[in-house]
Design a protein around this motif. Structure first.
Motif, PDB file in Angstrom:
ATOM      1  N   LEU A  28      -6.881 -10.075 -15.452  1.00  0.00           N
ATOM      2  CA  LEU A  28      -5.830  -9.703 -14.505  1.00  0.00           C
ATOM      3  C   LEU A  28      -6.368  -8.639 -13.566  1.00  0.00           C
ATOM      4  CD1 LEU A  28      -2.754  -9.324 -16.910  1.00  0.00           C
ATOM      5  CD2 LEU A  28      -3.521 -11.381 -15.727  1.00  0.00           C
ATOM      6  N   PHE A  29      -6.501  -8.998 -12.295  1.00  0.00           N
ATOM      7  CA  PHE A  29      -6.923  -8.064 -11.255  1.00  0.00           C
ATOM      8  C   PHE A  29      -5.726  -7.753 -10.356  1.00  0.00           C
ATOM      9  CE2 PHE A  29     -10.845 -10.491 -12.136  1.00  0.00           C
ATOM     10  CZ  PHE A  29     -11.721  -9.461 -12.436  1.00  0.00           C
ATOM     11  N   PHE A  30      -5.647  -6.521  -9.871  1.00  0.00           N
ATOM     12  CA  PHE A  30      -4.567  -6.093  -8.989  1.00  0.00           C
ATOM     13  C   PHE A  30      -5.156  -5.387  -7.776  1.00  0.00           C
ATOM     14  CE2 PHE A  30      -2.797  -6.677 -13.086  1.00  0.00           C
ATOM     15  CZ  PHE A  30      -1.457  -6.975 -12.937  1.00  0.00           C
ATOM     16  N   VAL A  31      -4.708  -5.778  -6.595  1.00  0.00           N
ATOM     17  CA  VAL A  31      -5.149  -5.129  -5.358  1.00  0.00           C
ATOM     18  C   VAL A  31      -4.200  -3.974  -5.069  1.00  0.00           C
ATOM     19  CG1 VAL A  31      -5.753  -5.433  -2.936  1.00  0.00           C
ATOM     20  CG2 VAL A  31      -5.951  -7.369  -4.518  1.00  0.00           C
ATOM     21  N   GLY A  32      -4.735  -2.787  -4.887  1.00  0.00           N
ATOM     22  CA  GLY A  32      -3.913  -1.615  -4.608  1.00  0.00           C
ATOM     23  C   GLY A  32      -3.659  -1.440  -3.120  1.00  0.00           C
ATOM     24  N   ARG A  33      -2.457  -1.013  -2.773  1.00  0.00           N
ATOM     25  CA  ARG A  33      -2.081  -0.667  -1.397  1.00  0.00           C
ATOM     26  C   ARG A  33      -2.579  -1.700  -0.387  1.00  0.00           C
ATOM     27  NH1 ARG A  33      -3.187   4.733  -3.385  1.00  0.00           N
ATOM     28  NH2 ARG A  33      -5.213   4.857  -2.352  1.00  0.00           N
ATOM     29  N   ASN A  34      -1.994  -2.901  -0.439  1.00  0.00           N
ATOM     30  CA  ASN A  34      -2.441  -3.984   0.437  1.00  0.00           C
ATOM     31  C   ASN A  34      -1.389  -4.392   1.460  1.00  0.00           C
ATOM     32  OD1 ASN A  34      -4.448  -5.705   1.342  1.00  0.00           O
ATOM     33  ND2 ASN A  34      -3.903  -7.359  -0.055  1.00  0.00           N
ATOM     34  N   TYR A  35      -0.327  -3.594   1.612  1.00  0.00           N
ATOM     35  CA  TYR A  35       0.617  -3.728   2.716  1.00  0.00           C
ATOM     36  C   TYR A  35       0.728  -2.348   3.372  1.00  0.00           C
ATOM     37  CZ  TYR A  35       2.404  -8.268   1.013  1.00  0.00           C
ATOM     38  OH  TYR A  35       2.542  -9.585   0.619  1.00  0.00           O
ATOM     39  N   HIS A  36       0.633  -2.300   4.688  1.00  0.00           N
ATOM     40  CA  HIS A  36       0.634  -1.003   5.368  1.00  0.00           C
ATOM     41  C   HIS A  36       1.870  -0.178   5.048  1.00  0.00           C
ATOM     42  CE1 HIS A  36      -2.998  -1.141   7.764  1.00  0.00           C
ATOM     43  NE2 HIS A  36      -2.716  -2.365   8.186  1.00  0.00           N
ATOM     44  N   ALA A  37       3.059  -0.788   5.106  1.00  0.00           N
ATOM     45  CA  ALA A  37       4.295  -0.026   4.901  1.00  0.00           C
ATOM     46  C   ALA A  37       4.367   0.546   3.492  1.00  0.00           C
ATOM     47  CB  ALA A  37       5.507  -0.895   5.207  1.00  0.00           C
ATOM     48  N   HIS A  38       3.866  -0.195   2.507  1.00  0.00           N
ATOM     49  CA  HIS A  38       3.858   0.336   1.140  1.00  0.00           C
ATOM     50  C   HIS A  38       2.857   1.478   1.014  1.00  0.00           C
ATOM     51  CE1 HIS A  38       3.876   0.718  -3.165  1.00  0.00           C
ATOM     52  NE2 HIS A  38       2.609   0.339  -3.261  1.00  0.00           N
ATOM     53  N   ALA A  39       1.691   1.334   1.638  1.00  0.00           N
ATOM     54  CA  ALA A  39       0.701   2.417   1.595  1.00  0.00           C
ATOM     55  C   ALA A  39       1.289   3.702   2.167  1.00  0.00           C
ATOM     56  CB  ALA A  39      -0.556   2.007   2.354  1.00  0.00           C
ATOM     57  N   VAL A  40       2.056   3.564   3.244  1.00  0.00           N
ATOM     58  CA  VAL A  40       2.683   4.736   3.867  1.00  0.00           C
ATOM     59  C   VAL A  40       3.732   5.334   2.941  1.00  0.00           C
ATOM     60  CG1 VAL A  40       4.158   5.492   5.764  1.00  0.00           C
ATOM     61  CG2 VAL A  40       2.209   3.998   6.225  1.00  0.00           C
ATOM     62  N   GLU A  41       4.561   4.482   2.302  1.00  0.00           N
ATOM     63  CA  GLU A  41       5.595   5.023   1.423  1.00  0.00           C
ATOM     64  C   GLU A  41       5.008   5.703   0.191  1.00  0.00           C
ATOM     65  OE1 GLU A  41       8.459   2.150  -0.018  1.00  0.00           O
ATOM     66  OE2 GLU A  41       6.961   1.025  -1.159  1.00  0.00           O
ATOM     67  N   MET A  42       3.764   5.332  -0.169  1.00  0.00           N
ATOM     68  CA  MET A  42       3.076   5.984  -1.278  1.00  0.00           C
ATOM     69  C   MET A  42       2.283   7.206  -0.823  1.00  0.00           C
ATOM     70  SD  MET A  42       4.001   4.359  -3.928  1.00  0.00           S
ATOM     71  CE  MET A  42       2.881   5.038  -5.144  1.00  0.00           C
ATOM     72  N   GLY A  43       2.342   7.503   0.468  1.00  0.00           N
ATOM     73  CA  GLY A  43       1.668   8.681   0.991  1.00  0.00           C
ATOM     74  C   GLY A  43       0.176   8.525   1.148  1.00  0.00           C
ATOM     75  N   LYS A  44      -0.310   7.265   1.181  1.00  0.00           N
ATOM     76  CA  LYS A  44      -1.743   7.000   1.291  1.00  0.00           C
ATOM     77  C   LYS A  44      -1.975   5.883   2.303  1.00  0.00           C
ATOM     78  CE  LYS A  44      -3.174   9.819  -2.026  1.00  0.00           C
ATOM     79  NZ  LYS A  44      -4.127  10.928  -1.801  1.00  0.00           N
ATOM     80  N   PRO A  45      -1.808   6.175   3.607  1.00  0.00           N
ATOM     81  CA  PRO A  45      -2.025   5.141   4.623  1.00  0.00           C
ATOM     82  C   PRO A  45      -3.438   4.569   4.545  1.00  0.00           C
ATOM     83  CG  PRO A  45      -0.992   7.090   5.577  1.00  0.00           C
ATOM     84  CD  PRO A  45      -1.416   7.469   4.190  1.00  0.00           C
ATOM     85  N   VAL A  46      -3.562   3.312   4.967  1.00  0.00           N
ATOM     86  CA  VAL A  46      -4.837   2.600   4.888  1.00  0.00           C
ATOM     87  C   VAL A  46      -5.354   2.314   6.290  1.00  0.00           C
ATOM     88  CG1 VAL A  46      -5.957   0.454   4.182  1.00  0.00           C
ATOM     89  CG2 VAL A  46      -4.289   1.548   2.667  1.00  0.00           C
ATOM     90  N   ASP A  47      -6.624   2.627   6.530  1.00  0.00           N
ATOM     91  CA  ASP A  47      -7.302   2.286   7.775  1.00  0.00           C
ATOM     92  C   ASP A  47      -8.348   1.228   7.446  1.00  0.00           C
ATOM     93  OD1 ASP A  47      -8.752   2.060  10.101  1.00  0.00           O
ATOM     94  OD2 ASP A  47      -9.070   4.215  10.374  1.00  0.00           O
ATOM     95  N   LYS A  48      -8.002  -0.027   7.720  1.00  0.00           N
ATOM     96  CA  LYS A  48      -8.885  -1.132   7.353  1.00  0.00           C
ATOM     97  C   LYS A  48     -10.241  -1.057   8.022  1.00  0.00           C
ATOM     98  CE  LYS A  48      -8.932  -6.215   7.060  1.00  0.00           C
ATOM     99  NZ  LYS A  48      -8.205  -7.468   7.397  1.00  0.00           N
ATOM    100  N   SER A  49     -10.320  -0.385   9.160  1.00  0.00           N
ATOM    101  CA  SER A  49     -11.586  -0.325   9.896  1.00  0.00           C
ATOM    102  C   SER A  49     -12.650   0.493   9.167  1.00  0.00           C
ATOM    103  CB  SER A  49     -11.372   0.256  11.298  1.00  0.00           C
ATOM    104  OG  SER A  49     -10.997   1.631  11.235  1.00  0.00           O
ATOM    105  N   VAL A  50     -12.210   1.360   8.254  1.00  0.00           N
ATOM    106  CA  VAL A  50     -13.183   2.213   7.555  1.00  0.00           C
ATOM    107  C   VAL A  50     -13.051   2.117   6.032  1.00  0.00           C
ATOM    108  CG1 VAL A  50     -13.377   3.855   9.455  1.00  0.00           C
ATOM    109  CG2 VAL A  50     -11.636   4.223   7.697  1.00  0.00           C
ATOM    110  N   GLU A  51     -12.091   1.343   5.535  1.00  0.00           N
ATOM    111  CA  GLU A  51     -11.875   1.246   4.092  1.00  0.00           C
ATOM    112  C   GLU A  51     -12.072  -0.177   3.602  1.00  0.00           C
ATOM    113  OE1 GLU A  51      -8.433   3.321   2.438  1.00  0.00           O
ATOM    114  OE2 GLU A  51      -8.067   4.185   4.419  1.00  0.00           O
ATOM    115  N   ARG A  52     -12.328  -0.281   2.301  1.00  0.00           N
ATOM    116  CA  ARG A  52     -12.401  -1.573   1.634  1.00  0.00           C
ATOM    117  C   ARG A  52     -11.240  -1.675   0.651  1.00  0.00           C
ATOM    118  NH1 ARG A  52     -18.407  -2.607  -0.610  1.00  0.00           N
ATOM    119  NH2 ARG A  52     -17.397  -4.572  -1.215  1.00  0.00           N
ATOM    120  N   PRO A  53     -10.916  -2.878   0.205  1.00  0.00           N
ATOM    121  CA  PRO A  53      -9.884  -3.001  -0.822  1.00  0.00           C
ATOM    122  C   PRO A  53     -10.300  -2.267  -2.090  1.00  0.00           C
ATOM    123  CG  PRO A  53     -10.541  -5.165   0.009  1.00  0.00           C
ATOM    124  CD  PRO A  53     -11.513  -4.173   0.556  1.00  0.00           C
ATOM    125  N   PHE A  54      -9.310  -1.825  -2.864  1.00  0.00           N
ATOM    126  CA  PHE A  54      -9.625  -1.307  -4.192  1.00  0.00           C
ATOM    127  C   PHE A  54      -8.755  -2.027  -5.215  1.00  0.00           C
ATOM    128  CE2 PHE A  54      -6.019   1.458  -3.323  1.00  0.00           C
ATOM    129  CZ  PHE A  54      -5.444   1.667  -4.558  1.00  0.00           C
TER     130      PHE A  54
END
Length: 233
Positions: A28-54
């Motif tokens: 079982l693998f889970f992708v963390g913070r893979n929707y922008h609005a959810h990342a923002v509500e968790m206080g950890k916005p994602v910039d795809k241009s400089v980040e990779r999935p975790f």
């Protein structure tokens, strides 16, 4: 013949729509913070241009089928729902180019990643592993798998309600990293195998549930999922 001190656990598996055979679950693998609005509500916005999935993983022993009742887990006061599209891997692959990702797809399902949010956030803020928050008994809920071999879903409305009140509503086309990108990236770290499940991430609107709550979710073209939160043990 191999003998064991006590009976080993049964193979984790899920029903498959239209088939008598069951889908044996490997990892079982889970992708963390893979929707922008959810990342923002968790206080950890994602910039795809400089980040990779975790990713994080859970034990297959946490898997429960749609329609189950699971007890409100111990040692938490903030048990959250997270509705997700689940990808079922049907072919082995390692270092798979994104344009060949469809070859690994067996099908999809609706899933819930239930989370001890209070424990997860404490661990996150202290730089500790998330295991106590995420790898929770009965927390990986999954509906029957809909076979869609070779199909890469790039759209489909996703929704989830608690006791009939809508909590989460989005579309698979809002994934930060899409299905092809997830398969390609994860296959750089693991030899993906038939039976692997990938929970692709949750949209905004996550929130707490209590004993007695009924959670229902759907993904357009895939199916539905249901969970009843039982009393604490």
């Amino acid at each position: 013949m191999t003998t064991y001190l006590f009976p080993p656990p049964p193979v984790a598996s899920l029903p498959i729509e239209g088939r008598a055979e069951r889908f044996p679950v490997n990892r079982l693998f889970f992708v963390g913070r893979n929707y922008h609005a959810h990342a923002v509500e968790m206080g950890k916005p994602v910039d795809k241009s400089v980040e990779r999935p975790f990713y994080f993983t859970k034990s297959p022993s946490t898997l429960v089928e749609s329609g189950s009742e699971v007890p409100y887990p111990s040692e938490t006061q903030n048990f959250h729902h997270e509705m997700e599209l689940v990808l079922a891997i049907g072919q082995a692959g390692f270092r798979v180019p994104a344009e060949q990702a469809h070859e690994l797809v067996y099908g999809y399902a609706c899933g819930l990643d239930m989370t001890r949010r209070d424990l997860q956030l404490v661990a996150r803020d202290k730089g500790r592993p998330w295991d106590l928050g995420k790898d929770v008994e009965g927390s990986s809920v999954c509906a029957p798998i809909k076979p869609l071999p070779g199909v890469v879903l790039d759209h489909g409305a996703l929704a989830m309600s608690v006791n009939g009140q809508v909590r989460q509503q989005s579309n698979v086309d809002k994934l930060i990293w899409n299905i092809r990108e997830i398969i390609a990236d994860l296959s750089l770290f693991y030899h993906l195998q038939p039976g692997d499940l990938i929970y692709t991430g949750t949209p905004e609107g996550v929130g707490p549930v209590v004993a007695g709550d009924v959670i229902e979710g759907s993904v357009e073209g895939v199916g539905t999922v249901k969970l009843v939160v039982g009393p604490a043990e």
